[in-house]
Design a protein around this motif. Structure first.
Motif, mmCIF file in Angstrom:
data_model
loop_
_atom_site.group_PDB
_atom_site.id
_atom_site.type_symbol
_atom_site.label_atom_id
_atom_site.label_comp_id
_atom_site.label_asym_id
_atom_site.label_seq_id
_atom_site.Cartn_x
_atom_site.Cartn_y
_atom_site.Cartn_z
ATOM 1 N N THR A 49 6.846 7.852 -12.003
ATOM 2 C CA THR A 49 7.767 8.107 -13.370
ATOM 3 C C THR A 49 8.469 6.243 -12.831
ATOM 4 O OG1 THR A 49 9.349 8.153 -11.706
ATOM 5 C CG2 THR A 49 8.001 10.238 -11.986
ATOM 6 N N GLY A 50 8.955 5.984 -14.452
ATOM 7 C CA GLY A 50 8.900 5.383 -14.525
ATOM 8 C C GLY A 50 10.282 4.431 -13.652
ATOM 9 N N GLU A 51 10.710 5.375 -13.559
ATOM 10 C CA GLU A 51 11.696 4.399 -12.378
ATOM 11 C C GLU A 51 10.941 4.091 -10.869
ATOM 12 O OE1 GLU A 51 15.492 3.960 -11.049
ATOM 13 O OE2 GLU A 51 14.713 4.694 -12.985
ATOM 14 N N THR A 52 9.985 5.163 -10.083
ATOM 15 C CA THR A 52 9.021 5.013 -8.965
ATOM 16 C C THR A 52 8.417 3.417 -10.018
ATOM 17 O OG1 THR A 52 9.364 6.608 -8.796
ATOM 18 C CG2 THR A 52 7.877 5.147 -7.425
ATOM 19 N N ALA B 181 3.386 -8.634 -9.054
ATOM 20 C CA ALA B 181 4.936 -8.503 -9.422
ATOM 21 C C ALA B 181 4.515 -7.935 -11.091
ATOM 22 C CB ALA B 181 6.026 -9.765 -9.167
ATOM 23 N N GLY B 182 4.268 -9.226 -11.671
ATOM 24 C CA GLY B 182 3.541 -9.018 -13.058
ATOM 25 C C GLY B 182 2.580 -7.033 -13.143
ATOM 26 N N GLN B 183 2.047 -6.824 -12.989
ATOM 27 C CA GLN B 183 1.348 -5.414 -12.980
ATOM 28 C C GLN B 183 2.084 -4.133 -13.057
ATOM 29 O OE1 GLN B 183 -2.334 -6.033 -10.641
ATOM 30 N NE2 GLN B 183 -1.791 -4.066 -9.175
ATOM 31 N N TRP B 184 3.372 -4.502 -11.870
ATOM 32 C CA TRP B 184 4.077 -3.330 -11.600
ATOM 33 C C TRP B 184 5.618 -3.609 -13.278
ATOM 34 C CZ3 TRP B 184 3.442 0.384 -9.399
ATOM 35 C CH2 TRP B 184 2.184 0.674 -8.254
ATOM 36 N N ILE B 185 5.342 -4.645 -12.757
ATOM 37 C CA ILE B 185 6.701 -4.540 -14.438
ATOM 38 C C ILE B 185 5.858 -4.309 -15.382
ATOM 39 C CG2 ILE B 185 7.819 -6.367 -15.783
ATOM 40 C CD1 ILE B 185 7.876 -8.386 -13.449
ATOM 41 N N LEU B 186 4.767 -4.734 -16.381
ATOM 42 C CA LEU B 186 3.672 -3.656 -17.061
ATOM 43 C C LEU B 186 3.962 -2.221 -17.208
ATOM 44 C CD1 LEU B 186 1.491 -6.030 -17.676
ATOM 45 C CD2 LEU B 186 3.109 -5.578 -19.127
ATOM 46 N N LYS B 187 3.806 -2.038 -15.446
ATOM 47 C CA LYS B 187 3.503 -0.562 -15.101
ATOM 48 C C LYS B 187 4.878 0.324 -15.849
ATOM 49 C CE LYS B 187 0.411 0.800 -12.225
ATOM 50 N NZ LYS B 187 -0.561 0.770 -12.780
ATOM 51 N N ALA B 188 5.569 -0.248 -14.792
ATOM 52 C CA ALA B 188 7.024 0.084 -15.427
ATOM 53 C C ALA B 188 7.676 0.032 -17.313
ATOM 54 C CB ALA B 188 8.355 -0.661 -14.449
ATOM 55 N N ALA C 83 11.290 -4.741 -6.288
ATOM 56 C CA ALA C 83 10.983 -4.880 -5.318
ATOM 57 C C ALA C 83 10.029 -5.931 -4.688
ATOM 58 C CB ALA C 83 10.305 -3.754 -3.630
ATOM 59 N N MET C 84 8.577 -5.497 -5.855
ATOM 60 C CA MET C 84 7.901 -6.498 -5.640
ATOM 61 C C MET C 84 7.763 -8.170 -6.365
ATOM 62 S SD MET C 84 4.661 -5.990 -4.713
ATOM 63 C CE MET C 84 4.181 -4.473 -5.484
ATOM 64 N N THR C 85 9.303 -8.346 -6.870
ATOM 65 C CA THR C 85 9.231 -9.540 -7.054
ATOM 66 C C THR C 85 9.864 -10.622 -5.621
ATOM 67 O OG1 THR C 85 11.345 -9.409 -7.520
ATOM 68 C CG2 THR C 85 10.185 -9.173 -9.848
ATOM 69 N N GLN D 34 0.705 -1.594 0.091
ATOM 70 C CA GLN D 34 -0.039 0.013 -0.542
ATOM 71 C C GLN D 34 0.561 1.081 -0.354
ATOM 72 O OE1 GLN D 34 -2.652 -0.383 2.817
ATOM 73 N NE2 GLN D 34 -3.854 -2.112 2.372
ATOM 74 N N LEU D 35 1.945 1.314 0.713
ATOM 75 C CA LEU D 35 2.915 2.097 0.738
ATOM 76 C C LEU D 35 3.456 2.060 -0.732
ATOM 77 C CD1 LEU D 35 4.701 1.416 4.210
ATOM 78 C CD2 LEU D 35 2.956 3.497 3.913
ATOM 79 N N TRP D 36 3.699 2.252 -1.307
ATOM 80 C CA TRP D 36 4.366 2.048 -2.576
ATOM 81 C C TRP D 36 3.909 2.110 -3.981
ATOM 82 C CZ3 TRP D 36 7.098 -4.419 -2.013
ATOM 83 C CH2 TRP D 36 8.428 -3.703 -1.829
ATOM 84 N N THR D 37 2.219 1.396 -3.405
ATOM 85 C CA THR D 37 1.139 2.668 -4.633
ATOM 86 C C THR D 37 0.988 3.910 -3.601
ATOM 87 O OG1 THR D 37 0.249 -0.027 -4.636
ATOM 88 C CG2 THR D 37 -1.111 1.466 -5.175
ATOM 89 N N ARG D 38 1.317 4.197 -2.776
ATOM 90 C CA ARG D 38 0.550 5.418 -2.894
ATOM 91 C C ARG D 38 2.323 6.524 -3.557
ATOM 92 N NH1 ARG D 38 -2.465 9.362 -2.252
ATOM 93 N NH2 ARG D 38 -1.697 11.373 -1.203
ATOM 94 N N SER D 39 3.176 5.818 -3.421
ATOM 95 C CA SER D 39 4.290 6.784 -3.419
ATOM 96 C C SER D 39 3.914 6.473 -5.302
ATOM 97 C CB SER D 39 5.602 5.822 -3.055
ATOM 98 O OG SER D 39 5.495 4.613 -3.682
ATOM 99 N N TYR D 40 3.480 5.321 -6.084
ATOM 100 C CA TYR D 40 3.497 5.832 -6.951
ATOM 101 C C TYR D 40 2.976 6.985 -7.872
ATOM 102 C CZ TYR D 40 2.845 4.649 -12.191
ATOM 103 O OH TYR D 40 2.357 4.642 -13.697
#
Length: 450
Positions: A383-386, A402-409, A393-395, A372-378
Motif C-alpha cells: 500500500t501507499g502508506e507502507t 531511499a530514492g527508490q522507496w520514495i518513488l514507490k510511495a 525510515a530509509m532516509t 530486508q524486513l521492510w521489503t518483505r512487509s511491503y
C-alpha cells in the motif's frame, strides 16, 4: 670578302606610327580595357568560388545534422553531440544543432547540459514551441509519464513519424523511473503495433525484461535490436552486462571487445572487459586496464571495489587499503569495502583498524537485515502508506536506497507534498538539480493529502 648583309631600314613613316608627338608609345583603347576585363573576370571567379564554398558548407552542415539525428536513433549520444557541435558553427543551422545537442544530452541523462543547450538554441533561432516540447519530454522521462499518459495519443497525433519514437521512448523511460514496468510494457505493446521494425522498441523491451529478471528474454530482445541496427552499441552492452553479472565472463569478453573496436573510449565496455579479464586467464592485463580506468574515472566505486577484491585475492593488503582509501575517506558505508579493509588490516597485524572496519561491516549488516524486513512487509502489504513509512525510515538508515522507496510511495500518492520534497532533496544530493526542480514544482502545486 663577303659583302655585309644590311638591315632593312624602317621608313620615317613606319617609326612615327608607334609613337606620339612626345616620343612615347601610343596606347590603344583595346590596350586600356584589357586590365579592366582581367580584373572583372577575377572578381567574378572569386564570387563564384565564394558561393560554391557557402553551398558546400551548407550542404555539409546539413549532413552533420542528419548524422546527429541518426546517432540519436542508435543511442550513440557522444557521436550525436560531436555532429551537432560541428553544425552549430554554421549560420542558420545553430538553432537545429543546439536543439539536437539538448536532446542527446537529456537522453543520456545529462540534464544540466540539456538546459544549457536549450538556452543556446533559443539564442540561435529555435522557437518557444520547440523548446517547450523538448522540456516536456524531459519531464516525461524524469517521471511525469504517469500523469501525462492520457495525453500520449494526442501528442503522437500532432507529431511527425520521426518524432513519434522519441516521445514513446520518453514515456517508457519515465514509467521505468517510477518503477512501473507494467506501464512501460503497455507503451511498448502499442509501439510494436505501430513500428514493429524499430530497433529502439526491442532495446527498451530488453530493458524492461531485464528489470523483471527475465535475462534470457532480455538478451533475445537485444539481439533482435542488433539485427535491425548493428551499430546500436547500447543493445550490445545490454547483452554483455547480464553475462558479466552472472559470471559468464567468456561470453561477455568478445562482446566488450567488439564495442571497444568501434568506440575505444566507451567507459562501460572498458570497465566490463577489465573485470572479466580479472576473473579469467589474463589477470595481469585486467589489472593494468582497471588501474588505467580508475585514473580516468576515480569516482567509480564499482571499479574500485573490483580492483580491491583482486588485490585481496592475491594477498596484496597494502594495495587493498590504498585502493579503498577514497571510499573510506567519504565515510560511506559499504559492506564489501569495510569487510575488505578489516581483512587487509588483520593480515598486516593492525588489530585496532581491523576491529573498527569490522564494526562498521556488522552495523551495515544489521541495517541490511532491517531493509530486508521492510521489503518483505511491503510485499505482504503493498500500500501507499507502507511504502511511505519505509521511505521515511530509509532516509535515516540508507539514503542510497531511499530514492527508490520514495518513488514507490509516489506511485501510490503522487500528490504527497512531503514525498515530493524528499525526492527533490535526494536528487540534489546526487547533483541532479534539474530533476529536483520537477519535484519542487509538484510539492508547491499540490497539497498533502495524508
Amino acid at each position: 670578302m663577303s659583302a655585309r648583309r644590311k638591315k632593312p631600314r624602317r621608313s620615317r613613316d613606319d617609326s612615327s606610327s608607334d609613337k606620339t608627338a612626345s616620343g612615347k608609345p601610343e596606347t590603344t583603347v583595346a590596350g586600356q580595357d584589357r586590365p579592366k576585363r582581367r580584373a572583372s573576370r577575377l572578381v567574378l571567379l572569386a564570387l563564384l568560388a565564394g558561393i560554391a564554398c557557402v553551398l558546400w558548407i551548407w550542404s555539409l552542415s546539413g549532413k552533420w545534422v542528419d548524422d546527429g539525428e541518426a546517432a540519436i536513433r542508435l543511442h550513440r549520444f557522444g557521436d550525436a553531440r560531436q555532429a551537432f557541435r560541428r553544425a552549430s558553427h554554421v549560420p542558420l543551422r545553430g538553432g537545429v544543432a543546439w536543439m539536437g545537442m539538448a536532446r542527446a544530452a537529456w537522453m543520456s541523462g545529462d540534464l544540466t547540459m540539456a538546459e544549457e543547450s536549450l538556452v543556446a538554441a533559443r539564442s540561435k533561432g529555435a522557437t518557444e514551441d520547440q523548446i517547450t516540447r523538448e522540456r516536456q519530454l524531459i519531464q516525461i522521462r524524469q517521471g511525469a509519464a504517469v500523469e501525462l499518459r492520457p495525453e500520449l495519443p494526442e501528442m503522437l497525433r500532432r507529431t511527425t513519424n520521426e518524432e513519434g519514437p522519441v516521445i514513446l521512448e520518453a514515456f517508457v523511460a519515465g514509467f521505468l523511473n517510477r518503477g512501473q514496468t507494467d506501464g512501460a510494457a503497455e507503451i511498448l505493446a502499442a509501439w510494436k503495433d505501430a513500428a514493429p521494425d524499430d530497433p529502439r522498441l526491442y532495446f527498451w523491451r530488453g530493458v524492461v525484461m531485464q528489470s523483471e529478471g527475465r535475462n534470457h528474454d532480455a538478451i533475445e530482445s537485444q539481439r533482435k535490436a542488433l539485427s535491425l541496427a548493428p551499430r546500436m552499441t547500447v543493445a550490445r552492452l545490454a547483452i554483455a552486462e547480464p553475462y558479466r553479472q552472472s559470471e559468464y565472463y567468456r561470453e561477455a569478453i568478445p562482446i566488450y571487445r567488439t564495442v571497444l573496436a568501434d568506440q575505444p573510449n566507451n567507459a562501460i565496455a572498458r570497465l566490463g572487459l577489465a573485470i572479466c579479464q580479472l576473473h579469467g586467464e589474463d589477470q595481469a592485463e585486467g589489472t593494468r586496464q582497471l588501474e588505467g580506468y580508475l585514473e580516468d574515472y576515480p569516482d567509480d566505486n564499482e571499479a574500485r571495489l573490483a580492483l580491491a577484491a583482486h588485490y585481496q585475492d592475491t594477498r596484496q593488503s597494502e594495495k587493498v587499503i590504498a585502493t579503498l582509501a577514497p571510499i573510506t575517506a567519504t565515510g560511506e558505508q559499504q559492506a564489501s569495502s569495510d569487510y575488505m579493509n578489516a581483512v587487509a588490516h588483520h593480515r598486516l597485524g593492525r588489530a585496532d583498524q581491523s576491529d573498527q572496519a569490522f564494526g562498521r561491516f556488522q552495523q551495515f549488516n544489521r541495517s541490511s537485515s532491517q531493509i530486508q524486513l521492510w521489503t518483505r512487509s511491503y510485499d505482504l502489504n503493498p500500500t501507499g502508506e507502507t511504502a511511505r513509512s519505509i521511505a521515511m525510515a530509509m532516509t535515516q538508515v540508507d539514503r542510497s536506497l531511499a530514492g527508490q522507496w520514495i518513488l514507490k510511495a509516489l506511485t501510490h500518492t503522487p500528490d504527497d507534498t512531503d514525498l515530493n520534497r524528499m525526492m527533490a532533496d535526494w536528487l540534489r544530493e546526487l547533483g541532479r538539480e534539474d530533476a529536483a526542480k520537477l519535484y519542487d514544482q509538484r510539492a508547491a502545486a499540490r497539497p498533502t493529502e495524508n
